[in-house]
Design an enzyme around this catalytic site. Structure first.
Site, PDB file in Angstrom:
ATOM      1  N   GLU A  93      -1.281   7.014   4.774  1.00  0.00           N
ATOM      2  CA  GLU A  93       0.180   7.021   4.887  1.00  0.00           C
ATOM      3  C   GLU A  93       0.832   6.990   3.512  1.00  0.00           C
ATOM      4  O   GLU A  93       0.337   6.346   2.594  1.00  0.00           O
ATOM      5  CB  GLU A  93       0.643   5.752   5.598  1.00  0.00           C
ATOM      6  CG  GLU A  93       0.188   5.640   7.009  1.00  0.00           C
ATOM      7  CD  GLU A  93       0.591   4.304   7.598  1.00  0.00           C
ATOM      8  OE1 GLU A  93       0.187   4.043   8.734  1.00  0.00           O
ATOM      9  OE2 GLU A  93       1.292   3.516   6.939  1.00  0.00           O
ATOM     10  N   CYS A 106       5.750   4.840  -1.978  1.00  0.00           N
ATOM     11  CA  CYS A 106       4.709   3.811  -1.800  1.00  0.00           C
ATOM     12  C   CYS A 106       3.440   4.526  -1.359  1.00  0.00           C
ATOM     13  O   CYS A 106       3.416   5.163  -0.301  1.00  0.00           O
ATOM     14  CB  CYS A 106       5.172   2.800  -0.753  1.00  0.00           C
ATOM     15  SG  CYS A 106       3.911   1.562  -0.386  1.00  0.00           S
ATOM     16  N   CYS A 113      -8.873  -0.536   4.602  1.00  0.00           N
ATOM     17  CA  CYS A 113      -8.969  -1.641   3.644  1.00  0.00           C
ATOM     18  C   CYS A 113     -10.066  -2.598   4.081  1.00  0.00           C
ATOM     19  O   CYS A 113     -10.271  -2.824   5.266  1.00  0.00           O
ATOM     20  CB  CYS A 113      -7.630  -2.384   3.576  1.00  0.00           C
ATOM     21  SG  CYS A 113      -7.589  -3.608   2.253  1.00  0.00           S
ATOM     22  N   CYS A 117      -6.898  -8.980   5.739  1.00  0.00           N
ATOM     23  CA  CYS A 117      -5.809  -9.964   5.849  1.00  0.00           C
ATOM     24  C   CYS A 117      -5.364 -10.000   7.320  1.00  0.00           C
ATOM     25  O   CYS A 117      -5.198  -8.950   7.952  1.00  0.00           O
ATOM     26  CB  CYS A 117      -4.642  -9.565   4.953  1.00  0.00           C
ATOM     27  SG  CYS A 117      -5.112  -9.455   3.214  1.00  0.00           S
ATOM     28  N   CYS A 120      -2.174  -7.972   8.739  1.00  0.00           N
ATOM     29  CA  CYS A 120      -1.969  -6.605   8.259  1.00  0.00           C
ATOM     30  C   CYS A 120      -2.496  -5.543   9.229  1.00  0.00           C
ATOM     31  O   CYS A 120      -3.644  -5.611   9.670  1.00  0.00           O
ATOM     32  CB  CYS A 120      -2.669  -6.462   6.901  1.00  0.00           C
ATOM     33  SG  CYS A 120      -2.653  -4.787   6.274  1.00  0.00           S
ATOM     34  N   CYS A 334       3.159  -0.937   5.870  1.00  0.00           N
ATOM     35  CA  CYS A 334       1.800  -0.509   5.553  1.00  0.00           C
ATOM     36  C   CYS A 334       0.846  -0.478   6.750  1.00  0.00           C
ATOM     37  O   CYS A 334       0.663  -1.455   7.433  1.00  0.00           O
ATOM     38  CB  CYS A 334       1.309  -1.474   4.469  1.00  0.00           C
ATOM     39  SG  CYS A 334      -0.392  -1.823   4.369  1.00  0.00           S
TER      40      CYS A 334
HETATM   41  S1  SF4 Z   1      -2.448  -6.696   3.141  1.00  0.00           S
HETATM   42 FE1  SF4 Z   1      -3.627  -5.125   4.249  1.00  0.00          FE
HETATM   43  S2  SF4 Z   1      -3.837  -3.400   2.834  1.00  0.00           S
HETATM   44 FE2  SF4 Z   1      -3.205  -5.203   1.633  1.00  0.00          FE
HETATM   45  S3  SF4 Z   1      -5.170  -6.143   0.934  1.00  0.00           S
HETATM   46 FE3  SF4 Z   1      -4.643  -7.164   2.856  1.00  0.00          FE
HETATM   47  S4  SF4 Z   1      -5.732  -5.970   4.456  1.00  0.00           S
HETATM   48 FE4  SF4 Z   1      -5.654  -4.713   2.590  1.00  0.00          FE
END
Ligand code: SF4
Length: 345
Positions: A93, A106, A113, A117, A120, A334
């Site tokens: 994206e 962005c 990833c 987290c 996220c 995101c």
């Molecule tokens: S917020 Fe999402 S994209 Fe950013 S480091 Fe954590 S898991 Fe990865």
């Protein structure tokens, strides 16, 4: 599997070598390179090149990438979001935000990833692969071409952890500065990390003027470990020490990102704890309304809670802003579009 490189991974010297090896006139290298700056990666659209060179480019490089799978435009603020499909099927994206000071893009640093987290949407969709330097550059050049306007700021805060793809990121910093290319100064670029300390140290030693932003999201280790598994590897004390070193060494202000999650990290007591943690650091705290997404664990904090959290920080003499929510009607945060598409496939 093909070992071809993405066409935009070539810098001007690579292209000079390529035209030499292929027996084409040397001036053709600059012509190809100029198309990259215009966001063109398909040789068919490089209209000043003869057909034999277009074919040679197609034979030697990946040119069928960055297919637009989805494009959304916010009716609220004009934010645009693209879901691009890369040549190997990975999807990323890119979001374009319109501010009074200009256009900011962005970009994603990885397809997916590894950092997991818990708040996220990108993490939930899993990890695909690192993006190449050319794929980072294309996320700046292609949106500029699609809207036919100049980009004035780049933030590397999309899908992925940029410092987990550090080699390509360093090449990107070098290439985006190129006056014959996109020609964007380092001060107009911000990189955001969840706190990979060794890379942060190396980043500060490179001596570039790129801005650094650190995702904090919790004022203590116990909570941060729950939200961000990386905190198990790098405790807050070490992270904050690295941030202090960064400010001392570079003389630059550092930004801390803090997404407010209702009932999790948004109490007045936690705001005071955060102020104590960051006291004395030349910094700016950027509060973010958390992204809610289907199946997500958290809700965003109420407006009153956000106000109260912010005012505790201000009373403690911290510089704090609330990030404007951009593109909330188009899942601009995101990872949301990519994940949404995966769920509907
Ligand atoms: S917020 Fe999402 S994209 Fe950013 S480091 Fe954590 S898991 Fe990865």
């Amino acid at each position: 599997m093909s070992n071809k490189r993405f066409i935009m991974d070539n810098d001007i010297n690579d292209l000079r070598l390529w035209v030499l090896q292929r027996g084409f006139p040397s001036f053709r290298a600059k012509q190809v390179f100029d198309w990259f700056g215009k966001g063109i990666v398909d040789p068919e659209r490089m209209t000043n090149l003869p057909q034999n060179i277009r074919e040679a480019l197609r034979d030697d490089f990946i040119t069928d990438s960055f297919r637009v799978i989805d494009e959304k435009t916010s009716q609220k603020d004009g934010t645009k979001k693209w879901l691009f499909e890369l040549h190997d099927g990975h999807r990323i994206e890119t979001v374009l935000m319109r501010y009074s000071t200009g256009l900011s893009v962005c970009i994603s640093s990885q397809a997916g990833c590894k950092m997991s987290c818990s708040f996220c949407a990108s993490a939930k969709a899993g990890f695909g692969r690192d993006l190449s330097c050319g794929e980072l550059l294309a996320q700046v050049a292609i949106p500029a071409m699609l809207v036919n306007e100049r980009i004035s700021r780049v933030v590397i805060m999309g899908i992925g952890e940029p410092f987990d793809n550090f080699e390509q990121l360093k090449l990107f910093f070098k290439r985006i500065n190129d006056e014959n290319g996109l020609n964007l100064g380092a001060r107009h670029i911000t990189v955001s990390t969840c706190g990979l300390i060794p890379q942060m140290i190396e980043f500060m030693c490179i001596g570039m003027q790129v801005n650094l932003s650190v995702s904090l999201h919790a004022p203590n280790d116990t909570l941060r470990r729950q939200l961000m598994p990386i905190a198990q590897r790098y405790p807050l004390k070490e992270l904050i020490d690295a941030c202090r070193q960064y400010v001392d060494k570079t003389g630059r202000r550092i930004t801390f990102e803090y997404a407010l999650l209702s009932g999790v990290n948004d109490s007045d007591e936690q705001a005071r704890e955060l102020a104590v943690l960051l006291r004395g650091i030349h910094c700016h705290i950027n509060l973010i309304a958390a992204n809610e997404f289907p199946g997500g664990l958290y809700k965003k904090s109420s407006k009153d809670r956000v106000k109260s959290f912010m005012s505790v920080l201000e009373k403690n003499k911290m510089t704090v802003t609330l990030r404007r929510e951009m593109g909330s009607d188009i899942m601009a945060a995101c990872g949301q579009l990519r994940r949404g598409m995966q769920e509907t496939i």
